[in-house]
Write an enzyme that holds these catalytic residues in place. Structure first.
Site, short mmCIF file in Angstrom:
data_model
loop_
_atom_site.label_atom_id
_atom_site.label_comp_id
_atom_site.label_asym_id
_atom_site.label_seq_id
_atom_site.Cartn_x
_atom_site.Cartn_y
_atom_site.Cartn_z
N TYR A 1 0.84 -1.20 0.00
CA TYR A 1 0.00 0.00 0.00
C TYR A 1 0.87 1.25 0.00
O TYR A 1 2.08 1.18 0.23
CB TYR A 1 -0.98 0.00 1.18
CG TYR A 1 -0.39 0.36 2.52
CD1 TYR A 1 0.45 -0.52 3.20
CD2 TYR A 1 -0.65 1.58 3.12
CE1 TYR A 1 0.98 -0.20 4.44
CE2 TYR A 1 -0.12 1.92 4.36
CZ TYR A 1 0.69 1.03 5.01
OH TYR A 1 1.23 1.35 6.23
N ARG B 1 8.63 4.40 -4.20
CA ARG B 1 8.60 3.39 -3.12
C ARG B 1 7.61 2.28 -3.45
O ARG B 1 7.86 1.11 -3.16
CB ARG B 1 8.26 4.05 -1.78
CG ARG B 1 8.37 3.08 -0.62
CD ARG B 1 8.21 3.76 0.72
NE ARG B 1 6.90 4.35 0.88
CZ ARG B 1 6.54 5.15 1.88
NH1 ARG B 1 7.43 5.47 2.81
NH2 ARG B 1 5.33 5.65 1.95
N GLU C 1 10.96 2.64 14.85
CA GLU C 1 10.14 3.72 14.27
C GLU C 1 8.78 3.73 14.96
O GLU C 1 8.52 2.93 15.85
CB GLU C 1 9.98 3.52 12.75
CG GLU C 1 9.32 2.20 12.38
CD GLU C 1 9.30 1.95 10.87
OE1 GLU C 1 9.24 2.89 10.08
OE2 GLU C 1 9.32 0.75 10.50
N LEU D 1 10.61 1.26 7.60
CA LEU D 1 10.11 1.70 6.30
C LEU D 1 10.89 2.96 5.89
O LEU D 1 11.05 3.87 6.71
CB LEU D 1 8.61 2.05 6.41
CG LEU D 1 8.00 2.45 5.06
CD1 LEU D 1 7.72 1.21 4.23
CD2 LEU D 1 6.73 3.26 5.25
N1 PDD Z 1 2.48 5.22 7.35
N2 PDD Z 1 7.03 3.99 9.21
C1 PDD Z 1 5.90 3.26 9.11
C2 PDD Z 1 5.86 1.93 9.76
C3 PDD Z 1 4.80 3.76 8.39
O1 PDD Z 1 3.68 3.02 8.26
C4 PDD Z 1 4.88 5.03 7.81
C5 PDD Z 1 3.74 5.62 6.99
C6 PDD Z 1 6.07 5.78 7.96
C7 PDD Z 1 6.25 7.13 7.34
O2 PDD Z 1 6.39 7.06 5.93
P1 PDD Z 1 5.91 8.26 5.00
O3 PDD Z 1 6.64 9.46 5.50
O4 PDD Z 1 6.32 7.86 3.66
O5 PDD Z 1 4.43 8.39 5.18
C8 PDD Z 1 7.12 5.21 8.65
C9 PDD Z 1 1.32 5.65 6.59
C10 PDD Z 1 1.13 7.12 6.61
C11 PDD Z 1 0.12 4.86 7.05
O6 PDD Z 1 0.29 3.67 7.25
O7 PDD Z 1 -0.96 5.42 7.19
#
Ligand code: PDD
Length: 285
Positions: free
Chosen positions: A33, A52, A180, A205
């Site tokens: 996703y 990504r 994280e 991630l």
């Molecule tokens: N989540 N780490 C994890 C485990 C995540 O699920 C996410 C993002 C991030 C941050 O990645 P980004 O900056 O690309 O959004 C880090 C999304 C927002 C979600 O699951 O809703």
């Protein structure tokens, strides 16, 4: 108005958007996703999210049913059809629905592609001004967290524990270090003003917001160090914050109920948030 969703080539009312019970996303969490923010009706950092997505599907041997250029067009059309100003576009691609529940990859099955939008005023979210609390939980996830897989049960449990404790996020701990957040990247600002975040690896991630914030900070001659840090170090830091597509940059003021620094929203998190919002607006498509 019933929101509009996209399912396998069609725009349909969300209440009528359906996939098979044999869909491998449902049966095996065999899917990927992406979540991209929408600001003033435009997609934020879209190229980064699509890159990504391509990497994630490649890592699980799944071919996208559309090119990423076409996916971006579809996302834009979905935003327009929903008249969405601010929020997120959710996208999920799975290995599709076979005739039965067999573990190996099916042959000749078209992947499922689903998208929908959620309205959210990310820029003016009250938690960005007030800051959030986080709790810590053990990181019980698998070893390929670099893949944005829909297998999110560990994060569901972590974020449920956070919600039950009245916290805004869960920070996951492995070998004594923070990996994280449940759905965000973790940062601290040390007492000598170094922005610290864990380096990308299979343990986390690779956040798109993380990537942009690190680059924007470096461009402004702010000191950035990529290394893992402990809860004790975070508690002794000047500031802590998280980044994600759905929150941008958000200050963390407590960890397990204990204050970070002076327990108030700090100037660095506030500044980086402003810098990121400017970047997001300037580069949205
Ligand atoms: N989540 N780490 C994890 C485990 C995540 O699920 C996410 C993002 C991030 C941050 O990645 P980004 O900056 O690309 O959004 C880090 C999304 C927002 C979600 O699951 O809703």
């Amino acid at each position: 108005m019933d929101p509009i969703a996209y399912v396998n080539g069609s725009f349909v009312p969300l209440s009528e958007a359906k996939v098979s019970v044999l869909d491998r996303g449902f049966l095996f969490a065999d899917g990927i996703y992406e979540v991209a923010a929408v600001l003033d009706g435009k997609l934020v950092d879209s190229a980064s999210h699509l890159a990504r997505l391509e990497r994630s599907v490649g890592e699980i041997g799944l071919a996208l049913p559309e090119t990423t250029a076409r996916i971006e067009e579809l996302q834009k059309e979905l935003v327009a059809r929903n008249q969405l100003d601010n929020g997120m576009v959710y996208l999920q691609v799975t290995r599709g629905a076979d005739k039965s529940r067999d573990f190996p990859f099916p042959k000749g099955v078209t992947p499922t592609l689903v998208m929908f939008v959620t309205a959210k005023d990310i820029v003016n979210a009250p938690s960005a001004k007030a800051g959030i609390g986080v709790i810590t939980v053990p990181d019980i996830r698998w070893e390929r967290r670099d893949i944005k897989s829909v297998a999110l049960l560990a994060q569901v449990l972590a974020k449920q524990a956070a919600a039950a404790a009245g916290a805004g996020e869960a920070w996951m701990i492995e070998d004594g270090k923070i990996t994280e957040g449940g759905s965000s990247t973790a940062f601290i600002l040390t007492q000598d003003d170094v922005i610290v975040t864990r380096p990308n690896s299979n343990a986390i991630l690779p956040g798109c917001t993380r990537k942009a914030v690190v680059a924007l900070a470096a461009e402004r001659q702010l000191r950035v160090e990529e290394r893992a840090f402990t809860v004790a170090e975070a508690l002794g830091a000047k500031e802590a914050f998280i980044t994600s597509a759905s929150a941008f940059v958000q200050p963390v003021i407590t960890i397990d109920g204990k204050p970070v620094g002076n327990g108030k929203v700090g100037p660095m998190a506030t500044r980086l948030r402003e810098i990121y919002v400017d970047f997001a607006r300037a580069t949205a498509v």
